[in-house]
Design a protein around this motif. Sequence first.
Motif, PDB file in Angstrom:
ATOM      1  N   PHE A  21       0.831  -1.211   0.000  1.00  0.00           N
ATOM      2  CA  PHE A  21       0.000   0.000   0.000  1.00  0.00           C
ATOM      3  C   PHE A  21       0.864   1.258   0.000  1.00  0.00           C
ATOM      4  O   PHE A  21       0.609   2.203  -0.756  1.00  0.00           O
ATOM      5  CB  PHE A  21      -0.916   0.027   1.228  1.00  0.00           C
ATOM      6  CG  PHE A  21      -2.212  -0.739   1.060  1.00  0.00           C
ATOM      7  CD1 PHE A  21      -3.025  -0.542  -0.037  1.00  0.00           C
ATOM      8  CD2 PHE A  21      -2.614  -1.642   2.031  1.00  0.00           C
ATOM      9  CE1 PHE A  21      -4.219  -1.242  -0.183  1.00  0.00           C
ATOM     10  CE2 PHE A  21      -3.802  -2.349   1.888  1.00  0.00           C
ATOM     11  CZ  PHE A  21      -4.607  -2.152   0.783  1.00  0.00           C
ATOM     12  N   ILE A  22       1.862   1.268   0.857  1.00  0.00           N
ATOM     13  CA  ILE A  22       2.669   2.474   1.054  1.00  0.00           C
ATOM     14  C   ILE A  22       3.732   2.652  -0.022  1.00  0.00           C
ATOM     15  O   ILE A  22       3.847   3.718  -0.637  1.00  0.00           O
ATOM     16  CB  ILE A  22       3.321   2.463   2.451  1.00  0.00           C
ATOM     17  CG1 ILE A  22       2.237   2.537   3.517  1.00  0.00           C
ATOM     18  CG2 ILE A  22       4.295   3.631   2.612  1.00  0.00           C
ATOM     19  CD1 ILE A  22       2.716   2.277   4.919  1.00  0.00           C
ATOM     20  N   LYS A  56      -0.034   5.102  -0.685  1.00  0.00           N
ATOM     21  CA  LYS A  56      -1.149   5.368   0.223  1.00  0.00           C
ATOM     22  C   LYS A  56      -0.646   5.356   1.662  1.00  0.00           C
ATOM     23  O   LYS A  56       0.443   4.861   1.946  1.00  0.00           O
ATOM     24  CB  LYS A  56      -2.250   4.321   0.030  1.00  0.00           C
ATOM     25  CG  LYS A  56      -2.897   4.369  -1.345  1.00  0.00           C
ATOM     26  CD  LYS A  56      -4.008   3.352  -1.463  1.00  0.00           C
ATOM     27  CE  LYS A  56      -4.680   3.441  -2.835  1.00  0.00           C
ATOM     28  NZ  LYS A  56      -5.786   2.453  -2.963  1.00  0.00           N
ATOM     29  N   LEU A  57      -1.446   5.915   2.558  1.00  0.00           N
ATOM     30  CA  LEU A  57      -1.095   5.964   3.973  1.00  0.00           C
ATOM     31  C   LEU A  57      -2.249   5.479   4.836  1.00  0.00           C
ATOM     32  O   LEU A  57      -3.407   5.502   4.419  1.00  0.00           O
ATOM     33  CB  LEU A  57      -0.746   7.398   4.397  1.00  0.00           C
ATOM     34  CG  LEU A  57       0.465   8.084   3.749  1.00  0.00           C
ATOM     35  CD1 LEU A  57       0.587   9.499   4.278  1.00  0.00           C
ATOM     36  CD2 LEU A  57       1.732   7.304   4.025  1.00  0.00           C
ATOM     37  N   LEU A  91       9.785   2.513  13.013  1.00  0.00           N
ATOM     38  CA  LEU A  91       8.611   1.874  12.430  1.00  0.00           C
ATOM     39  C   LEU A  91       7.945   2.641  11.289  1.00  0.00           C
ATOM     40  O   LEU A  91       6.923   2.188  10.777  1.00  0.00           O
ATOM     41  CB  LEU A  91       7.559   1.622  13.535  1.00  0.00           C
ATOM     42  CG  LEU A  91       8.060   0.859  14.764  1.00  0.00           C
ATOM     43  CD1 LEU A  91       6.917   0.653  15.749  1.00  0.00           C
ATOM     44  CD2 LEU A  91       8.694  -0.468  14.374  1.00  0.00           C
ATOM     45  N   LEU A  92       8.512   3.762  10.898  1.00  0.00           N
ATOM     46  CA  LEU A  92       7.888   4.557   9.836  1.00  0.00           C
ATOM     47  C   LEU A  92       8.678   4.477   8.533  1.00  0.00           C
ATOM     48  O   LEU A  92       9.901   4.462   8.533  1.00  0.00           O
ATOM     49  CB  LEU A  92       7.790   6.026  10.252  1.00  0.00           C
ATOM     50  CG  LEU A  92       6.873   6.368  11.420  1.00  0.00           C
ATOM     51  CD1 LEU A  92       6.994   7.859  11.743  1.00  0.00           C
ATOM     52  CD2 LEU A  92       5.421   5.995  11.131  1.00  0.00           C
ATOM     53  N   TYR A  93       7.942   4.439   7.423  1.00  0.00           N
ATOM     54  CA  TYR A  93       8.570   4.612   6.121  1.00  0.00           C
ATOM     55  C   TYR A  93       8.742   6.110   5.894  1.00  0.00           C
ATOM     56  O   TYR A  93       8.048   6.929   6.507  1.00  0.00           O
ATOM     57  CB  TYR A  93       7.685   4.026   5.020  1.00  0.00           C
ATOM     58  CG  TYR A  93       7.587   2.525   5.060  1.00  0.00           C
ATOM     59  CD1 TYR A  93       8.607   1.729   4.542  1.00  0.00           C
ATOM     60  CD2 TYR A  93       6.472   1.889   5.609  1.00  0.00           C
ATOM     61  CE1 TYR A  93       8.515   0.353   4.565  1.00  0.00           C
ATOM     62  CE2 TYR A  93       6.375   0.507   5.641  1.00  0.00           C
ATOM     63  CZ  TYR A  93       7.401  -0.253   5.118  1.00  0.00           C
ATOM     64  OH  TYR A  93       7.307  -1.622   5.161  1.00  0.00           O
ATOM     65  N   LYS A  94       9.639   6.470   5.018  1.00  0.00           N
ATOM     66  CA  LYS A  94       9.901   7.882   4.756  1.00  0.00           C
ATOM     67  C   LYS A  94       8.631   8.614   4.328  1.00  0.00           C
ATOM     68  O   LYS A  94       8.397   9.766   4.713  1.00  0.00           O
ATOM     69  CB  LYS A  94      10.973   8.023   3.676  1.00  0.00           C
ATOM     70  CG  LYS A  94      11.411   9.465   3.433  1.00  0.00           C
ATOM     71  CD  LYS A  94      12.553   9.522   2.439  1.00  0.00           C
ATOM     72  CE  LYS A  94      13.002  10.980   2.234  1.00  0.00           C
ATOM     73  NZ  LYS A  94      14.124  11.052   1.256  1.00  0.00           N
ATOM     74  N   LYS A  95       7.801   7.939   3.568  1.00  0.00           N
ATOM     75  CA  LYS A  95       6.569   8.556   3.064  1.00  0.00           C
ATOM     76  C   LYS A  95       5.566   8.847   4.178  1.00  0.00           C
ATOM     77  O   LYS A  95       4.600   9.579   3.969  1.00  0.00           O
ATOM     78  CB  LYS A  95       5.920   7.649   2.020  1.00  0.00           C
ATOM     79  CG  LYS A  95       6.754   7.481   0.760  1.00  0.00           C
ATOM     80  CD  LYS A  95       6.067   6.566  -0.240  1.00  0.00           C
ATOM     81  CE  LYS A  95       6.908   6.418  -1.498  1.00  0.00           C
ATOM     82  NZ  LYS A  95       6.232   5.568  -2.506  1.00  0.00           N
ATOM     83  N   ASP A 124      -5.463   5.293   2.845  1.00  0.00           N
ATOM     84  CA  ASP A 124      -5.944   6.593   2.376  1.00  0.00           C
ATOM     85  C   ASP A 124      -5.100   7.088   1.207  1.00  0.00           C
ATOM     86  O   ASP A 124      -3.882   7.231   1.342  1.00  0.00           O
ATOM     87  CB  ASP A 124      -5.883   7.579   3.538  1.00  0.00           C
ATOM     88  CG  ASP A 124      -6.651   8.858   3.248  1.00  0.00           C
ATOM     89  OD1 ASP A 124      -7.816   8.742   2.810  1.00  0.00           O
ATOM     90  OD2 ASP A 124      -6.095   9.942   3.446  1.00  0.00           O
ATOM     91  N   GLY A 125      -5.752   7.368   0.074  1.00  0.00           N
ATOM     92  CA  GLY A 125      -5.021   7.785  -1.120  1.00  0.00           C
ATOM     93  C   GLY A 125      -4.610   9.240  -1.192  1.00  0.00           C
ATOM     94  O   GLY A 125      -3.434   9.546  -1.352  1.00  0.00           O
TER      95      GLY A 125
END
Length: 254
Positions: free
Chosen positions: A107-108, A113-114, A164-168, A240-241
């Motif tokens: 998804f990410i 998306k987030l 735990l976070l992606y850069k996006k 969420d797009g």
Amino acid sequence: MSCNSWDEWVGADRLMKHTEDNVLKQQALDKKQGMEKSTKSGRSAPAKPKSSADVKLDKEETKSNVPKGKKRKTDSGAEKGNVSVEKLVKIQIPSTLKKQLVDDWEFIMHQNKLVKLPRSPSVDDILTKYLEYRSKKDGMMTDSVGEILNGIRCYFDKALPALLLYKKERQQYHEAVSDNVSPSSVYGAEHLLRLFVKLPELIAYAKIDEESLTKLQQKFLDFLKFLQKNQGTFFLSAYDGPKASEGNGKDKES
């Protein structure tokens, strides 16, 4: 058990030393290893997202990331007290939750998306629901379960921004979490599940005897089964797009 006690277990300095690039590389490697292990064990579910683009990306990530990933588990282990891969506590993530991790990554990273925030149920809500579940099942409120859940909350709040976070997702994090807000009250099962991928590595550097580690491992596995049992309720089926597009644009500008 207080958060300070869990700080001693996880080693706050280890969390803070993970740079953003290392986070992304390690997460990408974790996802790849998870899919490979699932394939070898005969599970077909996680293999679904393996498109040609995935294979190409995996090859690029593997080429640049595997040595660093191995170094973190060996060389850094020696520096911190000879912690070896064999000493990592094993947390067997159920196959359906492994697929959840792969879908989360898809998804990410591929669909831009987030996870829509704030999440309901939040991590705090899920931990409370699990405590109620265990209390009813055991017929009483056990202090040990409460301590473990408090520890998971402490781990999550500290590890989320560092590991735990992606850069996006970073722009979204800064918008959603202020100084007076804990991540566990904003994020949900999607990010909580990512923590369990990291826990073996983090706990390996804690001074815990084998008997306590075994009990801790059993508690984690039981909690994961609880997540699996409530997977349809706790996890989003779609991300969420629009906000993802905005966040992705900001990443490009930076």
